[in-house]
Design a protein around this motif. Sequence first.
Motif, mmCIF file in Angstrom:
data_model
loop_
_atom_site.group_PDB
_atom_site.id
_atom_site.type_symbol
_atom_site.label_atom_id
_atom_site.label_comp_id
_atom_site.label_asym_id
_atom_site.label_seq_id
_atom_site.Cartn_x
_atom_site.Cartn_y
_atom_site.Cartn_z
ATOM 1 N N SER A 164 81.114 46.601 -30.669
ATOM 2 C CA SER A 164 81.977 47.724 -30.334
ATOM 3 C C SER A 164 81.522 48.956 -31.105
ATOM 4 O O SER A 164 80.987 48.856 -32.216
ATOM 5 N N ALA A 219 88.931 42.816 -21.803
ATOM 6 C CA ALA A 219 88.740 44.047 -22.570
ATOM 7 C C ALA A 219 90.100 44.737 -22.650
ATOM 8 O O ALA A 219 90.867 44.708 -21.688
ATOM 9 N N LEU A 241 90.795 42.705 -28.399
ATOM 10 C CA LEU A 241 90.843 41.478 -27.596
ATOM 11 C C LEU A 241 92.155 40.722 -27.746
ATOM 12 O O LEU A 241 92.319 39.658 -27.151
ATOM 13 N N GLU A 272 91.420 36.810 -30.305
ATOM 14 C CA GLU A 272 90.146 37.437 -30.657
ATOM 15 C C GLU A 272 89.234 36.493 -31.446
ATOM 16 O O GLU A 272 88.013 36.476 -31.234
ATOM 17 N N ASN A 315 82.466 43.606 -25.167
ATOM 18 C CA ASN A 315 83.549 42.663 -24.912
ATOM 19 C C ASN A 315 82.880 41.352 -24.511
ATOM 20 O O ASN A 315 81.646 41.296 -24.392
ATOM 21 N N MET A 360 83.859 42.540 -31.512
ATOM 22 C CA MET A 360 84.358 43.021 -30.222
ATOM 23 C C MET A 360 85.838 43.338 -30.424
ATOM 24 O O MET A 360 86.625 42.448 -30.703
#
Length: 478
Positions: A453, A188, A382, A386, A344, A379
């Motif tokens: 998120s 995260a 990252l 990602e 996450n 998310m």
Amino acid sequence: MSLWNAADAVAATGGKSSGDWTATGVSIDTRTLEPGDLFVALKDQRDGHEFVAQALEKGAAAALVSHRPADVSAAAPLLIVDDVLKGLESLGRAARARMHGKVAAVTGSVGKTSTKEMLREMLAVQGRTHASVASYNNHWGVPLTLARMPRDTDFAVIEIGMNHPGEIAPLAKMAEPHVALVTTVAAAHLEAFDDITGIAVEKASIYEGVVPGGVAVLNADIDTAAILMAKAQDCRLRDISFGEHGYDFKLIRADLQDDTTVVQAEMGAEPLLYKIASPGRHFAMNALGALAVVAALRADIALAVGALGRWKPYKGRGQRERIHLDAIEVGMTLDLIDDSYNANPTSMAAALDVLAAAPVTNDIGRVSRGRRIAFLGDMKELGPDEGALHAGLAQLPSLQSLDVVHCIGPLMRSLYDVLPEAQRGDWFETAEEALPRLKRRLDSGDVVLAKGSLSMKLGLIVDAIREMGHAPPGDEEG
């Protein structure tokens, strides 16, 4: 009850007060301000000085400012300091110094707020307990929580978060906890760190604020546990570990039932049994860490276990509810899991485990078989991997148990593209685009998860599903 008076606030901040006043609370938002609050004119998206006049009109006892705004009377009760945030920090430190109870601090990549709320529940039955509101865990949230703390508090629970390196230690030193807990370390905020080791080092820095002779509680199951352990030793703290590999608090078994998690654990050589009124292995683990904190505070474990059974997750953090789709037919329902507040890879895996274990109901809807349906949003934060982290969700065993997966956001396209065709639902750029035909995608007997998120606004989907519901038959008013 008086929280701050002019003399105490001046002594704490070194500021200058106009008039004599007494405040019963501290507020940073005129929308939620209560009469008698000290209004703190912080500068964020808007300058809080723009709202001082409004705060005073609503009954604020005084305002903490760096200057008197032009629309505020010269006779208005003000506490004037050089810097408002530093003034709030000074109030927080002074509140901590005058409080003689026990303080616990909580951080972690996942589960901070849920664990903080568990601790609030478990300690509130044992003394006057003060805790962070919502997720007030940043550079202004921590001092605000401390500034709001009554001097006769028996237990305080302070949540501490971070987005960038170097944020946790100063907040921990402000809180001066007797016990500090790291729930877990996970991927995260990787945009701000080189790797997960950097995140572990930052999380471990919470131990720098623990008072001499205090306790570090840490998750023994994570790959970076050694970093946490080493930091605790460097800070000369006693350490307590929890988890499946915990040698102090050991998780033996967590049984996920329809709306409950039943846990078997060990506290040293003693059996420890507890129940949580919400399904989730991650809740079982967070609760075990919280119970370790209770023990470190020398509070009553039996009372804590009883209170834990009454805890339920906040809205948006795994809250589960039954939606009645028909005003007459009592059985026409679907189950909604609202986990839309944050995401996450670790928390996503935990939420998918809950969905995979949830029982469906067959033969009550248009579709004869109840389905496990997920709406998954991006998310965020990252870092460069990602895309791979999103696509990697397809390899989770729990995801194999789902019937339909709808993906929302450009990052979730990476997952959508690798999903088996039988599971692949729809892909949407935004949550808003998923709303028009939402009702057609759901049916009685289904269990539905919304997770992503906060900026992906999966809460819009949650709200739309709630609006599909009726009052349970027999519950109508009148």
